[in-house]
Design a protein around this motif. Structure first.
Motif, PDB file in Angstrom:
ATOM      1  N   LYS A  20       6.151  -7.690  11.863  1.00  0.00           N
ATOM      2  CA  LYS A  20       7.211  -7.408  10.901  1.00  0.00           C
ATOM      3  C   LYS A  20       7.157  -5.941  10.484  1.00  0.00           C
ATOM      4  N   SER A  21       8.293  -5.261  10.606  1.00  0.00           N
ATOM      5  CA  SER A  21       8.374  -3.867  10.150  1.00  0.00           C
ATOM      6  C   SER A  21       9.446  -3.733   9.095  1.00  0.00           C
ATOM      7  N   PHE A  22       9.272  -2.750   8.243  1.00  0.00           N
ATOM      8  CA  PHE A  22      10.311  -2.372   7.283  1.00  0.00           C
ATOM      9  C   PHE A  22      10.676  -0.935   7.620  1.00  0.00           C
ATOM     10  N   GLY A  23      11.790  -0.726   8.282  1.00  0.00           N
ATOM     11  CA  GLY A  23      12.115   0.616   8.743  1.00  0.00           C
ATOM     12  C   GLY A  23      10.988   1.123   9.610  1.00  0.00           C
ATOM     13  N   ALA A  24      10.434   2.266   9.225  1.00  0.00           N
ATOM     14  CA  ALA A  24       9.372   2.857  10.036  1.00  0.00           C
ATOM     15  C   ALA A  24       7.999   2.269   9.713  1.00  0.00           C
ATOM     16  N   VAL A  25       7.926   1.474   8.631  1.00  0.00           N
ATOM     17  CA  VAL A  25       6.621   0.953   8.213  1.00  0.00           C
ATOM     18  C   VAL A  25       6.305  -0.357   8.932  1.00  0.00           C
ATOM     19  N   VAL A  26       5.225  -0.362   9.688  1.00  0.00           N
ATOM     20  CA  VAL A  26       4.793  -1.592  10.344  1.00  0.00           C
ATOM     21  C   VAL A  26       3.871  -2.326   9.368  1.00  0.00           C
ATOM     22  N   ALA A  27       4.397  -3.366   8.731  1.00  0.00           N
ATOM     23  CA  ALA A  27       3.587  -4.097   7.748  1.00  0.00           C
ATOM     24  C   ALA A  27       2.635  -5.051   8.458  1.00  0.00           C
ATOM     25  N   ASP A 387      -3.817  10.081  -5.750  1.00  0.00           N
ATOM     26  CA  ASP A 387      -3.561   8.973  -4.833  1.00  0.00           C
ATOM     27  C   ASP A 387      -4.546   8.962  -3.667  1.00  0.00           C
ATOM     28  N   SER A 388      -4.989  10.146  -3.251  1.00  0.00           N
ATOM     29  CA  SER A 388      -5.950  10.125  -2.147  1.00  0.00           C
ATOM     30  C   SER A 388      -7.324   9.748  -2.679  1.00  0.00           C
ATOM     31  N   ARG A 389      -7.620  10.177  -3.888  1.00  0.00           N
ATOM     32  CA  ARG A 389      -8.890   9.791  -4.504  1.00  0.00           C
ATOM     33  C   ARG A 389      -9.012   8.268  -4.599  1.00  0.00           C
ATOM     34  N   LEU A 390      -7.910   7.623  -4.929  1.00  0.00           N
ATOM     35  CA  LEU A 390      -7.918   6.170  -5.071  1.00  0.00           C
ATOM     36  C   LEU A 390      -7.487   5.450  -3.798  1.00  0.00           C
ATOM     37  N   GLU A 391      -7.352   6.209  -2.712  1.00  0.00           N
ATOM     38  CA  GLU A 391      -7.043   5.617  -1.413  1.00  0.00           C
ATOM     39  C   GLU A 391      -5.781   4.764  -1.444  1.00  0.00           C
ATOM     40  N   VAL A 392      -4.735   5.281  -2.086  1.00  0.00           N
ATOM     41  CA  VAL A 392      -3.453   4.573  -2.089  1.00  0.00           C
ATOM     42  C   VAL A 392      -2.879   4.635  -0.683  1.00  0.00           C
ATOM     43  N   LYS A 393      -2.575   3.455  -0.137  1.00  0.00           N
ATOM     44  CA  LYS A 393      -2.077   3.423   1.236  1.00  0.00           C
ATOM     45  C   LYS A 393      -0.547   3.446   1.216  1.00  0.00           C
ATOM     46  N   THR A 394       0.013   4.583   1.557  1.00  0.00           N
ATOM     47  CA  THR A 394       1.459   4.689   1.600  1.00  0.00           C
ATOM     48  C   THR A 394       1.830   5.701   2.673  1.00  0.00           C
ATOM     49  N   ASN A 395       3.014   5.518   3.251  1.00  0.00           N
ATOM     50  CA  ASN A 395       3.436   6.442   4.310  1.00  0.00           C
ATOM     51  C   ASN A 395       3.740   7.825   3.765  1.00  0.00           C
ATOM     52  N   ALA A 396       4.384   7.861   2.586  1.00  0.00           N
ATOM     53  CA  ALA A 396       4.775   9.134   2.005  1.00  0.00           C
ATOM     54  C   ALA A 396       4.813   9.008   0.497  1.00  0.00           C
ATOM     55  N   LEU A 397       4.656  10.137  -0.193  1.00  0.00           N
ATOM     56  CA  LEU A 397       4.637  10.108  -1.653  1.00  0.00           C
ATOM     57  C   LEU A 397       6.004   9.770  -2.238  1.00  0.00           C
ATOM     58  N   ASP A 398       7.078   9.894  -1.426  1.00  0.00           N
ATOM     59  CA  ASP A 398       8.389   9.531  -1.978  1.00  0.00           C
ATOM     60  C   ASP A 398       8.765   8.069  -1.702  1.00  0.00           C
TER      61      ASP A 398
END
Ligand SMILES: Nc1ncnc2c1ncn2[C@@H]1O[C@H](COP(=O)(O)OP(=O)(O)OP(=O)(O)O)[C@@H](O)[C@H]1O
Ligand SMILES: [Mg+2]
Length: 507
Positions: A20-27, A387-398
């Motif tokens: 399953k993907s959401f746009g460019a994000v492969v969940a 966010d990097s300190r807390l290892e937030v997993k996201t494709n982009a900050l926006d």
């Protein structure tokens, strides 16, 4: 993989290489799982590994892009949640989904109210069944009260009651225990075991390994959207599972560093709100981590919400470095250097439609602005650090915060408040829903901040976390402080005793 012949050997529910993907994000890139009758199956993986996405595909909430879904060996397609429910699958989501305005009973029977012989909704029958369900679950919840204002623990119980009343053959629980503590967890597990013994297939998702190994017979690991392994829980160790989840060795939890405890910064005296908490007094020192322990419902969150000014109190006082903190004003509390990371972060901590960067910098926008203007460069720069300190997993900050996985949303809220560099940090369940890799990072960070002189008040329902992190432990029971235990005397027994027994009054 070949399709097994139909018969009693087929799993109750099976997923094969589901994507399953959401746009460019492969969940989810390759989710595989086989749930069997009379079994409780664990699914583990880091925040963002794709567990909830897999659950939502089972629930019919998301449609898979590819792969197979089989129900007792037959290929199926759930185009809606109704179809999944109709097939005997009940799903309890990571975030409870009750209707706040409806009563507890109405929530349990939502969309399938029993009718009497006149075709009217049979309220009496509904209420009686709700009462019966709560009895079976061993809980006391008023069936007539609105769902609004219920604790997360009670909301979960209502979701479970709903699943049992549906007589589901497959029961999926996505982090049902994240908001529960000791007694509630035991109660839930007893229910889960009896459902298993009745022949149901259960899927259990949790970041708490002690629970996984206690409750489940089989364990599947996922990493980055893909299936990694499945084993009997008796054949693997926690360390091995963690290594497969994270793809590396995880450093020790609770890296509490030695600190010198400084002067008192926060003074709470006689805080009372009738029926909620009574005569709460304590000091919090600079450099100290003060643990606030107790069972769910003991009034811990209510006390810290009052200290921060979100909830009112009838009498008592709060001061910081000798300056009074006015009641009912979170803004004043913030200006005086207090930050509160709330328990229900999704509701109280995030603007789901806003970007990750905006959410992370939400509480420091004024400081980041120059001449009233906040550039996206400054916003992203600050957000990136936390966010990097807390290892937030996201494709982009926006990315919209609402599309992050549950644990990653938690991390953003933590980042938002840590960025304010408060004098007093109040943190309610710091690692709830956070995976094992980041957990040790959060602990390290708290320890480091205390080492730099921050005063930290930490509510936690996880005893090992309290014992591992706190310099001193306050225990609450039924709205009162029943014990104050220094670090060297704090044990699971001493804390649990105070959490379940009234204070011994010396006359
Ligand atoms: N609706 C959506 N739109 C965009 N991306 C999404 C959406 N739902 C999930 N994702 C992304 O898919 C990935 C997997 O998320 P998922 O919620 O399945 O993780 P999880 O394993 O349940 O994590 P956690 O332990 O934090 O709950 C994440 O990177 C997440 O940001
Ligand atoms: Mg999840």
């Amino acid at each position: 993989m070949s399709i097994p012949p139909p018969g009693s050997d087929s799993p109750a529910l099976e997923l094969r290489e589901v994507a399953k993907s959401f746009g460019a994000v492969v969940a989810l890139s390759s989710g595989s799982l086989a749930l069997r009758k009379n079994s409780i199956h664990a699914l583990v993986g880091e925040n963002g590994a794709g567990k909830s996405t897999l659950v939502k595909i089972i629930a019919g909430l998301y449609q898979r892009d590819s792969g197979d879904l089989l129900l007792e060996g037959d290929s199926v397609d759930f185009k809606s949640t109704a179809e999944s429910k109709g097939a005997g699958i009940a799903v309890i989501y990571q975030e409870p989904t009750l209707f706040p305005d409806l009563s507890v009973t109405e929530n349990i029977f939502m969309g399938r109210q029993p009718t009497n012989r006149f075709g009217r909704i049979d309220r009496k029958a509904m209420r009686a069944e709700a009462v019966g369900l709560f009895e079976r679950l061993g809980v006391r919840i008023d069936p007539d009260r609105p769902a609004e204002g219920l604790s997360i623990a009670d909301q979960q119980i209502i979701e479970i009651a709903k699943a049992i009343s549906l007589d589901a053959k497959v029961l999926v629980m996505d982090e049902p225990t994240a908001a529960l503590s000791g007694v509630e967890v035991d109660r839930l597990f007893a229910v889960a075991r009896s459902l298993r013994d009745e022949g149901r297939a259960l899927l259990f998702i949790s970041h708490r390994f002690d629970e996984v190994f206690d409750l489940c017979d089989t364990i599947t690991v996922m990493r980055d959207g893909a299936y990694i392994s499945t084993d009997p829980t008796t054949a693997v160790t926690v360390d091995e599972i963690v290594r497969r989840m994270v793809g590396r060795d995880v450093t020790e939890l609770f890296p509490k560093q030695e600190t010198t405890i400084g002067p008192t910064v926060l003074e709470v005296r006689g805080l009372t709100q009738p029926g909620v908490f009574h005569d709460i007094s304590f000091d919090l020192h600079s450099g100290e981590i003060l643990g606030l322990a107790g069972l769910v419902g003991a009034g811990r969150s209510e006390v810290v919400r009052a200290v921060f000014g979100v909830d009112r109190y009838q009498s008592g006082s709060v001061s910081i470095k000798g300056r009074p903190v006015p009641p009912n004003s979170p803004t004043a509390a913030m200006n005086l250097g207090i930050a509160l990371v709330p328990e229900d972060r999704r509701k109280q901590g995030l603007v789901l439609e806003s970007s990750v960067a905006r959410n992370t910098t939400m509480a420091i926008r004024r400081q980041l602005s120059k001449l009233g203007i906040l550039t996206s460069g400054a916003e992203n720069g600050s957000a990136r650090i936390w966010d990097s300190r807390l290892e937030v997993k996201t494709n982009a900050l926006d990315t919209e915060a609402g599309t992050l996985s549950g644990g990653n949303q938690q991390k953003v809220v933590l980042a938002k408040w840590l960025a304010t560099n408060p004098t007093v940090l109040i943190i309610d369940e710091p690692t709830r829903g956070i995976d094992v890799g980041t957990k040790s990072e959060v602990h390290r960070l708290l320890s480091e901040l205390a080492g730099q002189g921050m005063a930290i008040l930490m509510i936690s329902s996880e005893l090992p976390e309290v014992l591992g992190m706190a310099d001193r432990v306050l225990v609450m029971r039924e709205g009162r402080i029943t014990a104050e235990i220094p670090r060297e005397d704090a044990t699971a027994e001493s804390v649990m005793f105070a959490a379940t027994h009234a204070e011994e009054h010396v006359s």
